[in-house]
Motif scaffolding. Structure first.
Motif, short mmCIF file in Angstrom:
data_model
loop_
_atom_site.label_atom_id
_atom_site.label_comp_id
_atom_site.label_asym_id
_atom_site.label_seq_id
_atom_site.Cartn_x
_atom_site.Cartn_y
_atom_site.Cartn_z
N TRP A 176 0.83 -1.21 0.00
CA TRP A 176 0.00 0.00 0.00
C TRP A 176 0.86 1.26 0.00
CZ3 TRP A 176 -4.91 1.31 -0.87
CH2 TRP A 176 -5.38 2.55 -0.40
N ASN A 177 1.90 1.26 0.79
CA ASN A 177 2.75 2.44 0.92
C ASN A 177 3.60 2.69 -0.32
OD1 ASN A 177 1.76 2.94 3.49
ND2 ASN A 177 3.38 1.77 4.51
N LYS A 178 3.74 1.68 -1.17
CA LYS A 178 4.49 1.85 -2.42
C LYS A 178 3.61 2.44 -3.52
CE LYS A 178 7.88 -1.86 -1.75
NZ LYS A 178 8.28 -3.23 -2.18
N LEU A 179 2.30 2.42 -3.31
CA LEU A 179 1.39 2.98 -4.31
C LEU A 179 1.34 4.49 -4.17
CD1 LEU A 179 -1.65 0.51 -4.00
CD2 LEU A 179 0.25 0.39 -5.63
N THR A 180 1.17 5.17 -5.30
CA THR A 180 0.98 6.62 -5.24
C THR A 180 -0.43 6.89 -4.68
OG1 THR A 180 0.00 6.78 -7.45
CG2 THR A 180 2.42 6.90 -7.29
N GLU A 181 -0.69 8.11 -4.30
CA GLU A 181 -2.01 8.45 -3.78
C GLU A 181 -3.10 8.17 -4.82
OE1 GLU A 181 -4.45 12.24 -1.79
OE2 GLU A 181 -2.32 12.44 -2.29
N GLN A 182 -2.80 8.46 -6.08
CA GLN A 182 -3.77 8.21 -7.14
C GLN A 182 -4.03 6.71 -7.29
OE1 GLN A 182 -2.73 9.07 -11.32
NE2 GLN A 182 -4.68 10.18 -11.47
N GLU A 183 -2.95 5.93 -7.23
CA GLU A 183 -3.10 4.47 -7.34
C GLU A 183 -3.90 3.92 -6.17
OE1 GLU A 183 1.04 3.44 -9.78
OE2 GLU A 183 1.02 3.49 -7.58
N GLN A 184 -3.67 4.44 -4.97
CA GLN A 184 -4.45 4.03 -3.79
C GLN A 184 -5.92 4.34 -3.99
OE1 GLN A 184 -2.58 6.14 -0.57
NE2 GLN A 184 -0.88 4.69 -0.37
N ASN A 185 -6.21 5.52 -4.54
CA ASN A 185 -7.60 5.93 -4.78
C ASN A 185 -8.26 5.03 -5.82
OD1 ASN A 185 -7.42 8.03 -2.92
ND2 ASN A 185 -6.88 9.55 -4.46
N TRP A 186 -7.54 4.70 -6.89
CA TRP A 186 -8.07 3.80 -7.91
C TRP A 186 -8.42 2.44 -7.29
CZ3 TRP A 186 -3.53 5.02 -11.75
CH2 TRP A 186 -3.86 6.16 -12.51
N LEU A 187 -7.49 1.91 -6.53
CA LEU A 187 -7.69 0.59 -5.94
C LEU A 187 -8.86 0.59 -4.97
CD1 LEU A 187 -6.84 -2.34 -5.55
CD2 LEU A 187 -5.14 -1.58 -3.88
N GLN A 188 -8.92 1.59 -4.09
CA GLN A 188 -9.99 1.63 -3.10
C GLN A 188 -11.36 1.79 -3.77
OE1 GLN A 188 -9.58 1.42 0.62
NE2 GLN A 188 -11.66 0.81 0.08
N ALA A 189 -11.42 2.62 -4.82
CA ALA A 189 -12.68 2.82 -5.54
C ALA A 189 -13.15 1.53 -6.21
CB ALA A 189 -12.52 3.93 -6.58
#
Length: 325
Positions: free
Chosen positions: A245-258
């Motif tokens: 999770w911490n290796k993902l960018t904020e945008q990637e985190q948002n994509w995944l969570q969505a």
């Protein structure tokens, strides 16, 4: 001049490599222990499609079903060391890593299915979901896993007294073991992958799980009695390792969570259909479905509620859940 050309060439190579790295698709590896026909796996497939579409092809999901990478506990341990990105586990297993999840193992805590959804989607559910982060396990969402009930080989369970002397398979969960003990049975932790053989060989006399798991595991071939006492509602949890999770960018985190959030809605729809189908199919296969008086079972587990009075965290969560509309 030649030296300058070499430097320029090297810089171009570095830039091209860098651009190649930036253009690479980020693959999230996710493992679970269920059959590919299970609603959880189907929801993950949709999750992957949505993630790839949402990210414009920059992220995708690679799924390893049917315990290919180990048991639920082993998958959690792989997440902790960064060897696996995501997994799906029952809260019954997750409670060994996130203590607040023990509250879900308290029998007859939820009034009905809608009450459980209201709790899981509330701030109480989010608080419990976040508890694993201190152990490098970030909860992303809950998947529906229905209610768990007893199934047995040779003897129907009409009342708690029928459990006396029976060895009942449970997950590696203290609360599950306490529940079976309170009802008079002998709790025996066995991994899901070994359960069919254990039932066949008489290592255990029965187990407890939801209808789709009972059906898709083919345990109905061995166990011909299914008693719908619906003692616990143990949702599944989608978990990602904090290292990933911490290796993902904020945008990637948002994509995944969505994409995860969208898959939750889809999985709940699939689950409702799968549950109805499972009960129909096991009955066709000769399983006797019993609908016992739940009050008889509820009265036997009051000691579990009492036992948490000295645990302020679980006791508080328990009361918050009961009070949720």
């Amino acid at each position: 001049m030649i030296r300058n050309l070499k430097i320029i060439s090297l810089l171009l190579v570095v830039l091209l490599v860098g651009c190649g790295e930036l253009s690479k698709t980020k693959t999230i590896k996710i493992a679970h222990g269920l059959d590919v026909n299970h609603s959880v796996h189907k929801a993950m497939v949709e999750l992957g499609k949505d993630l790839e579409k949402r990210s414009g092809g920059k992220m995708k999901l690679q799924i390893y079903p049917s315990q290919q990478l180990g048991s639920e506990r082993e998958c959690l341990e792989l997440l902790q060391i960064g060897s696996l990105d995501m997994t799906k586990v029952s809260v019954g297993v997750m409670e060994n890593f996130a203590p607040k999840m023990k509250v879900f193992g308290i029998p007859f805590l939820f009034r009905d299915r809608q009450h459980s959804f209201n709790v899981l989607d509330s701030h109480v559910g989010k608080e419990i979901l976040d508890d694993g982060e201190q152990y490098w396990l970030k909860g992303l969402a809950y998947y529906d896993a229905g209610s768990r009930s007893f199934y047995t080989k040779d003897k129907p369970i009409n009342t708690p007294e029928d459990l006396k002397g029976l060895k009942v398979r449970v997950m590696e969960s203290v609360t599950a073991m306490d529940m079976v003990k309170a009802l008079g049975g002998s709790a025996t932790p066995i991994s899901w992958g070994e359960l069919y053989t254990s039932l066949q060989q008489g290592v255990v006399d029965g187990a407890e799980n939801n209808p789709p798991s009972f059906y898709l595991s083919r345990h109905y071939e061995v166990c011909k009695y299914y008693s719908l006492d619906e003692h616990t509602v143990l949702p599944d949890v989608l978990v990602i390792g904090t290292e990933t999770w911490n290796k993902l960018t904020e945008q990637e985190q948002n994509w995944l969570q969505a994409s995860v959030d969208k898959s939750v809605i889809y999985q709940r729809e699939l689950w409702a259909d799968a549950e109805a189908e499972a009960l129909r199919e096991v009955e066709k296969a000769g399983v006797t479905i019993i609908r016992p008086d739940k009050a008889l079972f509820q009265s036997k587990v009051k000691s579990i509620y009492e036992g948490y009075k000295d645990n302020p965290v679980i006791n508080n969560l328990m009361h918050q859940i009961i009070e949720t509309k």
